[in-house]
Design an enzyme around this catalytic site. Structure first.
Site, PDB file in Angstrom:
ATOM      1  N   HIS A 199     -93.252 -21.702 -62.389  1.00 23.68           N
ATOM      2  CA  HIS A 199     -92.256 -20.736 -62.836  1.00 23.68           C
ATOM      3  C   HIS A 199     -91.315 -20.449 -61.677  1.00 23.68           C
ATOM      4  O   HIS A 199     -91.708 -20.531 -60.509  1.00 23.68           O
ATOM      5  CB  HIS A 199     -92.991 -19.472 -63.277  1.00 23.68           C
ATOM      6  CG  HIS A 199     -92.113 -18.456 -63.927  1.00 23.68           C
ATOM      7  ND1 HIS A 199     -91.311 -18.748 -64.997  1.00 23.68           N
ATOM      8  CD2 HIS A 199     -91.923 -17.144 -63.662  1.00 23.68           C
ATOM      9  CE1 HIS A 199     -90.666 -17.662 -65.366  1.00 23.68           C
ATOM     10  NE2 HIS A 199     -91.009 -16.675 -64.561  1.00 23.68           N
ATOM     11  N   ASN A 228     -85.044 -16.646 -71.222  1.00 23.60           N
ATOM     12  CA  ASN A 228     -85.474 -18.013 -70.947  1.00 23.60           C
ATOM     13  C   ASN A 228     -85.436 -18.800 -72.249  1.00 23.60           C
ATOM     14  O   ASN A 228     -86.025 -18.398 -73.236  1.00 23.60           O
ATOM     15  CB  ASN A 228     -86.891 -18.000 -70.363  1.00 23.60           C
ATOM     16  CG  ASN A 228     -87.268 -19.335 -69.768  1.00 23.60           C
ATOM     17  OD1 ASN A 228     -86.975 -20.383 -70.335  1.00 23.60           O
ATOM     18  ND2 ASN A 228     -87.934 -19.305 -68.630  1.00 23.60           N
ATOM     19  N   CYS A 245     -85.983 -20.991 -66.444  1.00 20.75           N
ATOM     20  CA  CYS A 245     -86.136 -19.946 -65.430  1.00 20.75           C
ATOM     21  C   CYS A 245     -85.558 -20.392 -64.085  1.00 20.75           C
ATOM     22  O   CYS A 245     -85.069 -19.567 -63.313  1.00 20.75           O
ATOM     23  CB  CYS A 245     -87.605 -19.558 -65.279  1.00 20.75           C
ATOM     24  SG  CYS A 245     -88.691 -20.939 -64.966  1.00 20.75           S
ATOM     25  N   ASP A 286     -86.909 -11.943 -62.748  1.00 19.21           N
ATOM     26  CA  ASP A 286     -87.874 -12.860 -63.351  1.00 19.21           C
ATOM     27  C   ASP A 286     -87.547 -12.982 -64.834  1.00 19.21           C
ATOM     28  O   ASP A 286     -88.085 -12.245 -65.663  1.00 19.21           O
ATOM     29  CB  ASP A 286     -89.288 -12.307 -63.140  1.00 19.21           C
ATOM     30  CG  ASP A 286     -90.362 -13.277 -63.622  1.00 19.21           C
ATOM     31  OD1 ASP A 286     -90.001 -14.310 -64.194  1.00 19.21           O
ATOM     32  OD2 ASP A 286     -91.558 -12.988 -63.424  1.00 19.21           O
TER      33      ASP A 286
END
Length: 1152
Positions: free
Chosen positions: A498, A200, A205, A515
């Site tokens: 997020h 990131n 993200c 993630d």
């Protein structure tokens, strides 16, 4: 209130938000005062639960004389917490509020905890106006507090009429739920799952989740690999090559992959990567760019083959034989979430038939206006079906749309509320949606994020109910049965959050969560059911104790779904291997991987090596006067050697001999030393004993402060034939001096050489040698100066040539700058006639980029200034460049290094001492200033108060905005008198009043004697209007009441929403509603048909009591001060379909 406990956590909760440091702009450490406050934790059980509500009552709030304030400590989930507030804002004009780990300073190394929480300021007059913001965060040593820097405007908080401060008491509430998390740092994604994540860059993200989804569509990946690129292309300038490179690394790397090359190919700079872009637009623009690049290649048409479907828009007349159709393509479908329980309900709504009748009839060419049916049906669906879930709502009543309570600026670009998820230090998490980088424009819109529960199936059958979604010409032989491939998720509250994705790359039963850097295995429940959204109510441990449990919004919900058609899955989920990758790409990427591996290896073995940096005369000649002016060399730009620590120094000298062609016997090395005045000079030569040691031993001796590097100066003496000769023996009496020559006419400084001198000798003894080094005549008269230091200030002192070097306190490594002695008239012709003045200039010079405040993105001109310039010096230079005679009309504004925008407030006249202060933004220095040219001098303007007043004409349906400037000591009466001379009145004797209007309610009529200096028009509207004649002659039993327009919001439990322009109305004793309605209709000029639909109600604290025509209106209103009665009013309920009043801007400047 109650302490609440959720069910046991039998699974690891992966809804973890891993923040990324962005910017640091925060308060300095300071003492925190403890005022009289009271706080409570709602609790029922002795053992500490994972969820609780904490209430903090802060008394004497407006009298707090401290920058920041902590609450009492409370326990949740076995941890100590507290709330931190900045009552006057954390460098912003908003209340700043955070949740803080109370004992962070004493926790063991590597501690971490994760919490979902909401913070609220309670409205003590009406709870529905309570301001509550929620988020989630993983707290650690670097980020031990998290929350909202711009929680709510200070203007609202400190206004007692708003209800947030009652009896000077503020009530803060925190709901905290602690969750257990996986150890993020030790997780090896490749080892655990076979896949790697994406790094990131700060707020990317959302992009990472999309890229992982596209990568795991193998047919798409294969097509990207087959796009033609060449070995001469650079990834940062080619989207296809950057994407090929990224996909290759995802496929073959063992660690997470960076996306910087790809974002650079988009044209983003580093700051753009901290801005959140819109996922759907990014998806579309990326696919469009790839589609364009694929034209004329073997993979032309791939994007359409994968993602393109078609639907038919139709309008069909009911009473005549007429039908209009239009075929359109789509790459994704936007499905309504609000009011739909699942995907099928959304498709039902998508194809829902709308009847066009009444006032909305369809014009069917020769048939004229006709009743008709309007709708959409699908001709075909694509193999890969992308569904965008509309988790936002467009509010037509307020002409608004965005996710959450975002704020939109006046420049028609979408910007999210910057209160979003900032740590106390100002770190920005993902809080902004900017379309501008892809050439898209936003609308000035606001609305709400829809967090309703919304289900989506593992298998989606779009042939259901006999093909109800299909048009008559659809190919019914194609089976539109889809299986779910990926779920893109937004996790967090409406103020930021997020993004990540759940994907099953091979369509097996195993799901994976991507993630950012981390990839984990997940079960189906986590990927589907837990992403439906909605709310989870945390159950009470003892329900009988208190029946007011609190709810947490589910912190994750799906916003994009990707389905793959069953009949196409074998083609789409295909094998992709190295033969699909161009050879030049394989070679390039393997080389990159090898270089990366080499760097990793070097880093791992760094403790075995010493870096030796060797500076030589050649480096000083090359650098001084070009790259540097002070000291002798920039060590980062000299030759460095990576030598194993156990290597004897004698072997290192042989390495140097090979590199520089200087035989070992002609080398003498000096150690550098950092002096107390922060200069760095050669200190002494190495001893024979030191040269007999290993490199590692020598490094330890030489530089205890920095064990990583050994810095040396290589002294090489040259003979008459300029060949190296053995260095002479160095005695204690001898001093090594370095010499720089300054030319005041050319304003140039250069290195000319070094000499050994005797401490007992005098400068007069070496003057001829210095003249020779400079190329001067032997008898040229020169001046000598010692360069002593340059931080924080320059110190350069004249050397008395009659004193000995030792008497002048000169020692090894010192620097002497010299120049020709200028005649008196010659020195007047030079800007910097001597060495000290030149070094002072160099140390303080600053090239400043000036931009017009009206065009804050464009550099207009540059000026070379001095950091020591005062305010007047700077504006005079700007005025001279612009050709202005009066520099006092220049107003400057500093630059915000973090937002890359002008600061909100301009620099006050002579408000800063030096240019350096103008360029400083917290701990960063900018080189940008904004200017504007005023119509009056700034000192005069600062003595004036500027107000924007909206004048509502008594008889015309228009509003004119006047910008009025008056001396700060002026009164409201002065404003009104001034307005009278500039506006059109209904009659000459008309009287005006000034009102404060906020959220379509009148909160105040300003007394004529109120000082305008205290009026703030930043948060509410100032409205001027004529006082109606009937209000001037109120009878003893007449009432002056507030009248507001309102409607009920069907989406929010019938909450009353005010709109339109509020007004006052005189009510006579005994007057019925029927009589009042006649006067209202006349005043507002509403047609009979429309007015008959209006309802009238008495509202108190937002609750309507509907009135009948026979009701006596005055009996409903208490005798009380009308100016504090905005929560009791006569409400006019109707839809907001009136045309907007025309607004005109009229900037009137009143000069007194």
């Amino acid at each position: 209130m109650t302490l609440l406990t959720p069910p046991p956590l039998d699974q690891e909760d992966d809804e973890m938000l891993v923040p990324h440091t962005d910017f640091a702009e925060g308060p300095q450490p300071m003492e925190v005062a403890q005022p009289d406050t009271a706080s409570t934790v709602d609790s029922q059980t002795v053992e500490d639960p994972p969820s609780a509500r904490f209430t903090w009552t802060i008394e004497n709030f407006s009298r707090l004389n401290t920058k920041k304030l902590y609450s009492d400590v409370f326990f949740v989930g076995g941890y100590k917490w507290r709330v931190l507030i900045f009552p006057k804002g954390n460098n912003v004009d908003h209340l700043s509020m955070y949740l803080d780990v109370a004992d962070s300073a004493t926790l063991p190394y590597g501690w971490s905890r994760y919490a979902q929480f909401s913070l609220a300021v309670i409205n003590q007059m009406h709870s529905k106006f309570t301001i509550r913001k929620d988020t989630q965060h993983q707290f650690n040593a670097r980020e031990s507090d998290w929350g909202f820097t711009s929680f709510m405007p200070l203007g609202e908080l400190y206004d007692p009429a708003r209800g947030y401060l009652v009896n000077d008491t503020c009530i803060v509430e925190a709901d905290v739920a602690v969750r257990r998390v996986i150890d993020y740092w030790t997780h090896d994604s490749k080892k655990e799952t076979g896949y790697v994540g994406l790094k990131n860059q700060g707020a990317t993200c959302y992009m990472n989740s999309l890229l992982q989804t596209l990568y795991h569509i193998p047919y798409f990946r294969k097509a990207v690999y087959h796009m033609p690129t060449t070995e001469n292309d650079m990834p940062s300038g080619s989207i296809p090559l950057a994407l090929q490179s990224l996909f290759y690394k995802l496929q073959y790397s063992d660690t997470s992959v960076a996306t910087k090359e790809l974002t650079k190919s988009f044209g983003w700079d580093t700051y753009d990567s901290f801005m959140q872009h819109d996922v759907q637009e990014l998806n579309r623009v990326l696919c469009e760019k790839l589609e364009d690049k694929m034209k004329g290649t073997v993979v032309e048409g791939t994007i359409q083959q994968l993602f393109e479907g078609h639907h038919m828009n139709y309008i069909e007349c009911i009473n005549v034989d007429y039908k209009s159709t239009r075929k359109e393509s789509f790459y994704d479908l936007q499905l309504d979430v609000k009011g739909c329980r699942d995907v099928y309900a959304s498709f039902d709504k998508y194809v829902e038939v709308e009847r066009l009748e009444g006032d909305n009839k369809y014009h069917a060419e020769i048939h004229g206006l006709q009743d008709a049916r309007k709708g959409v049906l699908f001709i075909d669906f694509p193999p890969v079906l992308q569904l965008q879930l509309k988790r936002f709502e467009y509010d037509f009543m307020r002409d608004t749309m965005v996710k959450g309570d975002a704020l939109f600026n006046e420049r028609n670009s979408i910007t999210f509320d910057t209160s979003s998820l900032l740590g106390r230090s100002g770190r920005k998490l993902e809080a902004m949606f900017l379309f501008a980088h892809f050439g898209l424009s936003g609308r000035r819109e606001t609305g709400e994020h829809i967090n309703d529960r919304y289900e989506f199936p593992l298998q989606l059958d779009l042939d259901r109910e006999n093909g109800k979604y299909l048009s008559p010409e659809a190919d019914r032989s194609v089976r539109n049965l889809y299986t779910l491939h990926s779920v893109l998720v937004h996790s967090g509250g409406v103020h930021g959050g997020h993004y990540y994705a759940y994907i099953r790359p091979t369509l097996s039963d195993q799901w994976f969560k991507f993630d950012d850097e981390r990839v984990t295995k997940e079960d189906m429940k986590r990927a589907l059911e837990e992403q439906y959204g909605g709310e989870e109510e945390l159950p009470q441990t003892n329900p009988g104790f208190n029946n007011s449990p609190f709810k947490f919004t589910k912190y994750s919900n799906a916003y994009m779904l990707v389905y793959i058609r069953e009949s196409d899955k074998d083609k789409i989920i295909c094998n992709v291997d190295e033969k699909d990758i161009a050879e030049h790409l394989r070679i390039r990427l393997k080389k990159e991987q090898e270089e990366k591996e080499q760097k990793r290896k070097e880093k791992a073995e760094a403790h075995l090596y010493t870096i030796i940096k060797v500076a030589r005369n050649e480096d000083l000649i090359e650098q001084i006067g070009r790259d540097i002016y002070f000291d002798l060399v920039d060590h980062d730009k000299v030759r460095s050697f990576r030598i194993q620590k156990q290597t004897p120094f004698s072997l290192f000298k042989e390495e140097v001999a090979k590199e520089f062609n200087i035989p070992v016997q002609f080398q003498r090395f000096w150690l550098w030393a950092k002096r107390q005045n922060h200069t760095y000079r050669p200190n002494r030569p190495l001893t024979p004993q030191e040269e007999a040691q290993s490199v590692g031993q020598l490094r330890e001796v030489s530089n205890k402060a920095n064990h990583a590097e050994l810095k040396l100066f290589l002294e090489v003496e040259l003979g008459q034939d300029l060949r190296p000769v053995p260095p002479p023996e160095k005695t204690k009496e001898e001093i090594l001096l370095f010499f720089k020559l300054y030319d005041p006419l050319k304003e140039e400084l250069r290195f000319v050489g070094r000499l050994f001198v005797k401490g007992s000798g005098k400068p007069t003894e070496i003057l001829s040698k210095l003249n020779e080094l400079a190329g001067f005549g032997a008898n040229e008269e020169i001046e000598l100066f010692e360069e002593i230091k340059f931080e924080p200030n320059v110190m350069c002192e004249h050397i008395d040539k009659r004193l000995t070097f030792r008497a002048s306190q000169l020692e090894d490594g010192d620097i002497i700058c010299y120049q020709r002695l200028l005649p008196v008239d010659g020195s007047q012709q030079c800007r910097y006639p001597d060495v000290p003045s030149f070094l002072e200039y160099v140390h303080n010079r600053q090239v400043v980029r000036f931009r017009s405040l009206e065009k804050p993105k464009e550099d207009e001109f540059c000026l070379e200034l001095s950091k020591l310039f005062n305010y007047d010096d700077v504006v005079e230079r700007v005025a001279a460049h612009l050709g202005l005679d009066d520099s006092s009309k220049i107003r400057l504004t500093s630059h915000n290094c973090y937002s890359q925008q002008p600061k909100p407030q301009p620099i006050k006249y002579r408000g800063v001492e030096h240019l350096s202060d103008m360029l400083l933004h917290y701990n960063q220095t900018s080189d940008i200033l904004y200017y504007e040219v005023l119509d009056i001098p700034l000192p005069e303007l600062q003595g004036l108060k500027t107000l924007k007043v909206a004048f509502h004409h008594a008889t015309k349906d228009e509003v004119v905005i006047h910008t009025i400037r008056l001396p700060k000591q002026s009164t409201v009466g002065d404003v009104i008198n001034d307005l009278k001379t500039k506006v059109e009145l209904s009659h000459p004797s008309a009287e005006l009043r000034l009102l404060e209007v906020f959220y379509h309610k009148i909160y105040k009529i300003f007394p004529l004697n109120e000082k305008i200096e205290n009026i703030n028009d930043q948060y509410w509207t100032l409205r001027a209007e004529e006082i109606p004649e009937e209000e001037k002659n109120l009878g003893p039993h007449d009432r002056l009441i507030h009248v507001y327009h309102f409607m009920k919001d069907t989406t929010q439990n019938q909450v009353v929403q005010n709109f339109g322009e509020p007004f006052f109305l005189v009510i006579h004793e005994g007057e019925t509603l029927a009589e009042v309605k006649v006067r209202v209709q006349k005043k507002l000029q509403v047609p009979d048909e429309e007015f008959s639909k209006w309802k009238f109600a008495f509202l108190s604290l937002g609750r309507p009591e509907y009135l009948q025509d026979s009701d006596i209106v005055s009996s409903r209103f208490q005798r009380r001060d009308v100016y504090g009665a905005w929560e009791q009013y006569l409400g006019l309920e109707h839809s907001d379909n009136a045309p907007k009043r025309s607004y005109a801007a009229n900037q009137y400047l009143a000069h007194i």
